[in-house]
Design an enzyme around this catalytic site. Structure first.
Site, PDB file in Angstrom:
ATOM      1  N   LYS A  81       0.837  -1.198   0.000  1.00 12.94           N
ATOM      2  CA  LYS A  81       0.000   0.000   0.000  1.00 12.94           C
ATOM      3  C   LYS A  81       0.876   1.256   0.000  1.00 12.94           C
ATOM      4  CE  LYS A  81      -1.898   2.753   3.121  1.00 12.94           C
ATOM      5  NZ  LYS A  81      -1.879   4.008   2.349  1.00 12.94           N
TER       6      LYS A  81
ATOM      7  N   GLY B  93       7.028   4.604   8.096  1.00 17.68           N
ATOM      8  CA  GLY B  93       6.198   5.785   8.307  1.00 17.68           C
ATOM      9  C   GLY B  93       6.469   6.366   9.678  1.00 17.68           C
TER      10      GLY B  93
ATOM     11  N   GLU C 136      10.166   0.850  10.148  1.00 22.83           N
ATOM     12  CA  GLU C 136      11.169   1.897   9.880  1.00 22.83           C
ATOM     13  C   GLU C 136      10.465   3.213  10.161  1.00 22.83           C
ATOM     14  OE1 GLU C 136      14.219   1.415   9.206  1.00 22.83           O
ATOM     15  OE2 GLU C 136      14.399  -0.509   8.190  1.00 22.83           O
TER      16      GLU C 136
ATOM     17  N   CYS D  28      13.743  10.598   6.649  1.00 24.70           N
ATOM     18  CA  CYS D  28      13.708  10.042   8.009  1.00 24.70           C
ATOM     19  C   CYS D  28      15.042  10.210   8.703  1.00 24.70           C
ATOM     20  CB  CYS D  28      13.295   8.579   7.957  1.00 24.70           C
ATOM     21  SG  CYS D  28      14.251   7.638   6.790  1.00 24.70           S
TER      22      CYS D  28
ATOM     23  N   GLU E  82      10.131  15.427  15.703  1.00 24.30           N
ATOM     24  CA  GLU E  82      10.477  15.348  14.280  1.00 24.30           C
ATOM     25  C   GLU E  82       9.598  16.332  13.508  1.00 24.30           C
ATOM     26  OE1 GLU E  82       9.128  11.887  12.029  1.00 24.30           O
ATOM     27  OE2 GLU E  82      11.097  11.772  11.089  1.00 24.30           O
TER      28      GLU E  82
HETATM   29  P1  NAD Z   1       2.452   7.975   8.168  1.00 25.31           P
HETATM   30  O1  NAD Z   1       2.814   7.131   9.326  1.00 25.31           O
HETATM   31  O2  NAD Z   1       1.403   8.992   8.327  1.00 25.31           O
HETATM   32  O3  NAD Z   1       1.997   7.069   6.945  1.00 25.31           O
HETATM   33  C1  NAD Z   1       2.788   6.007   6.451  1.00 25.31           C
HETATM   34  C2  NAD Z   1       1.880   5.010   5.773  1.00 25.31           C
HETATM   35  O4  NAD Z   1       1.032   4.441   6.763  1.00 25.31           O
HETATM   36  C3  NAD Z   1       0.967   5.613   4.715  1.00 25.31           C
HETATM   37  O5  NAD Z   1       0.854   4.698   3.641  1.00 25.31           O
HETATM   38  C4  NAD Z   1      -0.361   5.722   5.455  1.00 25.31           C
HETATM   39  O6  NAD Z   1      -1.483   5.675   4.592  1.00 25.31           O
HETATM   40  C5  NAD Z   1      -0.312   4.500   6.348  1.00 25.31           C
HETATM   41  N1  NAD Z   1      -1.182   4.556   7.529  1.00 25.31           N
HETATM   42  C6  NAD Z   1      -1.728   5.647   8.139  1.00 25.31           C
HETATM   43  N2  NAD Z   1      -2.513   5.263   9.171  1.00 25.31           N
HETATM   44  C7  NAD Z   1      -2.455   3.910   9.239  1.00 25.31           C
HETATM   45  C8  NAD Z   1      -3.020   2.922  10.106  1.00 25.31           C
HETATM   46  N3  NAD Z   1      -3.816   3.266  11.117  1.00 25.31           N
HETATM   47  N4  NAD Z   1      -2.699   1.628   9.899  1.00 25.31           N
HETATM   48  C9  NAD Z   1      -1.867   1.259   8.908  1.00 25.31           C
HETATM   49  N5  NAD Z   1      -1.318   2.142   8.042  1.00 25.31           N
HETATM   50  C10 NAD Z   1      -1.611   3.449   8.197  1.00 25.31           C
HETATM   51  O7  NAD Z   1       3.832   8.608   7.678  1.00 25.31           O
HETATM   52  P2  NAD Z   1       4.057   9.581   6.460  1.00 25.31           P
HETATM   53  O8  NAD Z   1       3.559  10.928   6.887  1.00 25.31           O
HETATM   54  O9  NAD Z   1       3.567   8.994   5.188  1.00 25.31           O
HETATM   55  O10 NAD Z   1       5.668   9.587   6.386  1.00 25.31           O
HETATM   56  C11 NAD Z   1       6.425  10.335   7.225  1.00 25.31           C
HETATM   57  C12 NAD Z   1       7.024   9.500   8.336  1.00 25.31           C
HETATM   58  O11 NAD Z   1       7.706   8.360   7.821  1.00 25.31           O
HETATM   59  C13 NAD Z   1       8.084  10.243   9.110  1.00 25.31           C
HETATM   60  O12 NAD Z   1       7.901  10.062  10.489  1.00 25.31           O
HETATM   61  C14 NAD Z   1       9.383   9.621   8.650  1.00 25.31           C
HETATM   62  O13 NAD Z   1      10.442   9.747   9.557  1.00 25.31           O
HETATM   63  C15 NAD Z   1       8.988   8.228   8.417  1.00 25.31           C
HETATM   64  N6  NAD Z   1       9.916   7.551   7.495  1.00 25.31           N
HETATM   65  C16 NAD Z   1      10.789   6.644   7.991  1.00 25.31           C
HETATM   66  C17 NAD Z   1      11.691   5.995   7.148  1.00 25.31           C
HETATM   67  C18 NAD Z   1      12.658   4.983   7.682  1.00 25.31           C
HETATM   68  O14 NAD Z   1      13.182   4.225   6.890  1.00 25.31           O
HETATM   69  N7  NAD Z   1      12.895   4.927   8.972  1.00 25.31           N
HETATM   70  C19 NAD Z   1      11.686   6.281   5.795  1.00 25.31           C
HETATM   71  C20 NAD Z   1      10.780   7.211   5.310  1.00 25.31           C
HETATM   72  C21 NAD Z   1       9.902   7.841   6.184  1.00 25.31           C
END
Ligand code: NAD
Length: 502
Positions: A193, A246, A269, A303, A402
């Site tokens: 997804k 995320g 991650e 991230c 963050e």
């Molecule tokens: P997010 O957590 O809002 O969303 C990530 C994904 O999770 C999206 O596809 C979203 O639709 C989905 N999601 C949202 N609610 C959910 C739920 N209840 N259950 C399951 N899935 C759900 O994050 P974002 O705003 O898309 O990305 C930013 C974040 O990602 C930042 O905190 C960043 O640090 C992190 N990130 C981490 C890495 C890493 O490798 N550590 C890499 C990239 C981004």
């Protein structure tokens, strides 16, 4: 299911790109079972609509899980030898490389990344990643374990079967490659997804999955909102493992859904608030350039962003003066992602723009000084000027949380011990950068910092062969390299009786 054709006439890319708007399940494009939910995909440089895509519900997740199980039982896993899986992954990498211009254009349009950066880093990074894991597909070996002469004991590293994969919007194609590569190399089928804001590269990628010859159902890509489709994946009883990238907030929800359903294996991650430490014996010119890269690459939406910059008091004044000049220079390149001069694009969405501006306001009201930036750029799209805060203290929100935008906080330090303690004073532990010409000190500090990655005299240069992941609340498990294989396989110990009689 329909397609939308995007006609692009930009200074970097001219041509038409057609994109399927439906769900990719069982090797075919289909409409959602409840075909009433749609999302408008927005160009963050202009705030205007690019196209509309269909969104799935949990019923579509069920269909994708069924298709994936069927593929796993009939044509994937150990039914398809590793060398064949590897060939398909290598072909997939070649196809992505063939279409690199299109994918770079999609990322520039949908995410606002400078086109030339998207091509060199996101697209070519994904190509190399998938190619690397194609190489691993026939090298997934167990061990023979010495026990006694009447027994043959060995291990097999078996795939989980069906894995869910949930990815964010900041590097849509690259994060997808980090998920797809090791999962397919080890023989898993996947339900992926993308973020509902940046699904276009994943939809285009699905076409290459077909062209590369993967059996139907091995790769399923479904768009939908996190709390609907993401949640349905996280709590699905027939998904054995979920890999999530995320925010830490949502990572917790994924773990909770796993705990409440079938205890699926969870790898995470998550976010970070990574320190950059500049000692007074660093090569200052290089340290400045890498600190810029660490903080402002991808408009700070990374991230591993080095968002807490600790500078030794002996070089602080010189550092901050040169750093702000460079940051202002970067701000002057803000603009159309397709222009060759652009190094700084927009934030991904109105929501992120508002969130970041909220942090900037909070920094101002808590008494920090805006050294550079601190406001929007232009009048159109979601651009924010690269920003530096000084006069900050550890209790401020902008130092603790963050921000996920182009906002650095710069702090002064005196001693190595003090800066190690300050750098570790966070719930996160993703990455860190250390600048010093004293390599013993560099290594000593890298060992003392509580982070999954440490860069000495560089930043952001992750490598597909070197494990990547978080300490503390930045994650669980590792991507990249051989370590990633272990997060997509379960180990079976097999005991063969060679002569013990009862
Ligand atoms: P997010 O957590 O809002 O969303 C990530 C994904 O999770 C999206 O596809 C979203 O639709 C989905 N999601 C949202 N609610 C959910 C739920 N209840 N259950 C399951 N899935 C759900 O994050 P974002 O705003 O898309 O990305 C930013 C974040 O990602 C930042 O905190 C960043 O640090 C992190 N990130 C981490 C890495 C890493 O490798 N550590 C890499 C990239 C981004």
């Amino acid at each position: 299911p329909g397609t939308t054709t995007l006609d692009l006439d930009t200074s970097s890319f001219k041509g038409s790109i057609s994109i399927n708007t439906g769900l990719f399940i069982g090797g075919k494009w289909c409409d959602p079972v409840d075909a009433h939910d749609h999302a408008e995909i927005i160009n963050p440089s202009t705030g205007k609509k690019i196209m509309v895509i269909s969104l799935a519900s949990s019923k579509d997740v069920d269909l994708a899980v069924k298709a994936a199980h069927k593929a796993y039982k009939t044509s994937w896993g150990f039914k398809c030898p590793g060398k064949e899986r590897g060939k398909m992954l290598l072909k997939l990498a070649d196809l992505l490389e063939r279409d690199a211009d299109q994918f770079a254009a999609i990322e520039a349009l949908n995410v606002g990344k400078p086109y030339h950066v998207a091509k060199a880093y996101d697209v070519m990074g994904a190509v190399e990643y998938i190619r690397y894991f194609g190489g691993w597909a026939d090298k997934n070996q167990g061990n023979v374990i010495e026990t006694n002469e009447a027994k043959l004991a060995y291990t097999r590293h078996e795939p989980f079967g069906v894995c869910g994969q949930i990815i964010p919007w900041n590097f849509p194609l690259l994060m997808m490659s980090w998920k797809v590569g090791p999962a397919l190399a080890t023989g898993n089928c996947i339900i992926l997804k993308p973020s509902e804001m940046t699904p276009l590269s994943a939809l285009k990628f699905a076409e290459l999955v077909v062209e590369a010859g993967f059996p139907p159902g091995v790769v399923n890509i479904i768009n939908g909102y996190g709390p609907v489709v993401g949640q349905a994946i996280a709590e699905h009883p027939d998904i054995a493992k979920v890999a999530f990238t995320g925010s830490t907030l949502v990572g917790r929800k994924v773990m909770e859904a796993s705990a409440k359903s079938n205890l699926k294996v969870v790898t995470l991650e998550l976010g970070g608030k990574s320190p950059t430490i500049v000692f007074d014996d660093s090569d200052l010119d290089q340290a400045l350039k890498w600190t810029m890269q660490a903080m402002y690459a991808n408009m700070g939406q990374s991230c591993v962003a080095g968002s807490r910059v600790f500078v030794h008091e002996g070089i602080y004044d010189e550092f901050i003066q040169k750093f702000s000049a460079m940051v202002q220079g970067l701000g002057q390149t803000a603009g159309d992602p397709f222009s060759a001069n652009t190094m700084h694009g927009p934030q991904v969405s109105q929501v992120q723009f508002d969130r970041i501006m909220g942090y900037i306001d909070s920094g101002k009201s808590e008494g920090a000084t805006v050294h550079t930036g601190g406001e929007r750029h232009g009048t159109e799209g979601f651009f924010i000027k690269p920003t530096i805060f000084t006069d900050v203290h550890p209790e401020m929100k902008i130092v603790k949380e963050e921000i996920f935008g182009p906002v650095a906080v710069v702090l002064k330090f005196k001693t190595e011990e003090e800066v190690i303690e300050a750098a570790n004073a966070t719930t996160y532990g993703l990455s860190c950068c250390i600048f010093t010409e004293n390599i013993s000190r560099g290594i000593r500090v890298a060992h003392a910092l509580e982070n999954g990655s440490a860069f000495i005299n560089s930043a952001q240069l992750v490598d597909h062969g070197v494990p990547f992941g978080g300490y503390k609340q930045s994650g669980i498990g590792r991507e990249h390299g051989e370590y990633a294989l272990s997060t997509y396989t379960q180990v079976k110990g097999i005991h063969v009786n060679l002569g013990i009689r009862l």
